[in-house]
Design a protein around this motif. Structure first.
Motif, PDB file in Angstrom:
ATOM      1  N   GLY A 107     121.811 -49.056-103.457  1.00 46.13           N
ATOM      2  CA  GLY A 107     120.938 -47.603-103.083  1.00 46.13           C
ATOM      3  C   GLY A 107     119.906 -47.865-102.610  1.00 46.13           C
ATOM      4  N   PHE A 108     118.910 -48.782-103.054  1.00 42.49           N
ATOM      5  CA  PHE A 108     117.313 -49.468-102.395  1.00 42.49           C
ATOM      6  C   PHE A 108     117.536 -50.411-101.036  1.00 42.49           C
ATOM      7  CE2 PHE A 108     114.040 -51.456-102.635  1.00 42.49           C
ATOM      8  CZ  PHE A 108     112.407 -50.956-103.041  1.00 42.49           C
ATOM      9  N   VAL A 109     118.309 -50.455-101.066  1.00 45.59           N
ATOM     10  CA  VAL A 109     118.348 -51.549 -98.964  1.00 45.59           C
ATOM     11  C   VAL A 109     118.696 -50.069 -98.589  1.00 45.59           C
ATOM     12  CG1 VAL A 109     119.374 -52.522 -98.015  1.00 45.59           C
ATOM     13  CG2 VAL A 109     119.041 -53.621-100.037  1.00 45.59           C
ATOM     14  N   VAL A 110     119.600 -49.272 -98.245  1.00 45.18           N
ATOM     15  CA  VAL A 110     119.937 -48.065 -97.200  1.00 45.18           C
ATOM     16  C   VAL A 110     118.707 -47.173 -97.860  1.00 45.18           C
ATOM     17  CG1 VAL A 110     121.552 -46.170 -96.974  1.00 45.18           C
ATOM     18  CG2 VAL A 110     122.387 -48.355 -97.826  1.00 45.18           C
ATOM     19  N   GLY A 111     117.957 -46.383 -98.798  1.00 44.96           N
ATOM     20  CA  GLY A 111     116.709 -46.391 -98.616  1.00 44.96           C
ATOM     21  C   GLY A 111     115.407 -46.817 -97.785  1.00 44.96           C
ATOM     22  N   ALA A 112     115.540 -47.922 -98.169  1.00 45.16           N
ATOM     23  CA  ALA A 112     114.807 -49.196 -97.599  1.00 45.16           C
ATOM     24  C   ALA A 112     114.600 -48.735 -95.628  1.00 45.16           C
ATOM     25  CB  ALA A 112     114.615 -50.461 -97.235  1.00 45.16           C
ATOM     26  N   LEU A 113     115.982 -48.910 -95.459  1.00 45.34           N
ATOM     27  CA  LEU A 113     116.325 -49.140 -94.339  1.00 45.34           C
ATOM     28  C   LEU A 113     116.174 -47.524 -93.627  1.00 45.34           C
ATOM     29  CD1 LEU A 113     119.121 -51.317 -94.222  1.00 45.34           C
ATOM     30  CD2 LEU A 113     116.818 -51.655 -93.270  1.00 45.34           C
ATOM     31  N   THR A 114     116.767 -46.167 -94.002  1.00 44.02           N
ATOM     32  CA  THR A 114     116.091 -45.176 -93.610  1.00 44.02           C
ATOM     33  C   THR A 114     114.689 -44.738 -93.581  1.00 44.02           C
ATOM     34  OG1 THR A 114     118.293 -44.750 -94.678  1.00 44.02           O
ATOM     35  CG2 THR A 114     116.642 -43.011 -94.658  1.00 44.02           C
ATOM     36  N   CYS A 115     113.826 -44.889 -94.367  1.00 45.57           N
ATOM     37  CA  CYS A 115     112.772 -44.712 -94.337  1.00 45.57           C
ATOM     38  C   CYS A 115     111.963 -45.920 -93.142  1.00 45.57           C
ATOM     39  CB  CYS A 115     111.570 -45.600 -95.939  1.00 45.57           C
ATOM     40  SG  CYS A 115     111.852 -44.693 -97.008  1.00 45.57           S
ATOM     41  N   GLY A 116     112.785 -47.119 -92.969  1.00 44.96           N
ATOM     42  CA  GLY A 116     111.713 -47.540 -91.573  1.00 44.96           C
ATOM     43  C   GLY A 116     113.103 -47.196 -90.621  1.00 44.96           C
TER      44      GLY A 116
END
Length: 95
Positions: free
Chosen positions: A71-80
């Motif tokens: 979830g943290f990685v997907v959230g960071a990639l989405t923000c990117g």
């Protein structure tokens, strides 16, 4: 590699250090390293909590940690991706 051979990928074998490559990559896509750091933090926290999980089953604990890290990685990639889209389409520099 002998001196008579040309490098296979000359753009990757230029006189740049690993630090300069990392800084350049961080400027291009800032949320990828943030996602990687968050993933490492969640894994570290999960290993710490593994010792003090109480009566929770091991498999359930591991599933929760995997979901949190993903979830943290997907959230960071989405923000990117949103940041890149905003920079390219909304706040586009005048040409």
């Amino acid at each position: 590699m002998s001196s008579g051979q040309e490098p296979v990928f000359p753009q990757y074998e230029a006189e740049t250090s690993q630090t300069s490559k990392l800084l350049r990559k961080f400027k291009e896509t800032p949320f990828v390293p943030i996602g990687m750091a968050g993933f490492a933090m969640v894994v570290g926290y999960g290993l710490y909590r593994l010792k003090h999980r109480g009566d929770m089953k091991m498999s359930l604990h591991l599933i929760h940690m995997r979901v949190a890290a993903q979830g943290f990685v997907v959230g960071a990639l989405t923000c990117g991706v949103l940041y890149s889209m905003m920079r390219e389409y909304v706040v586009k520099p005048k040409e």
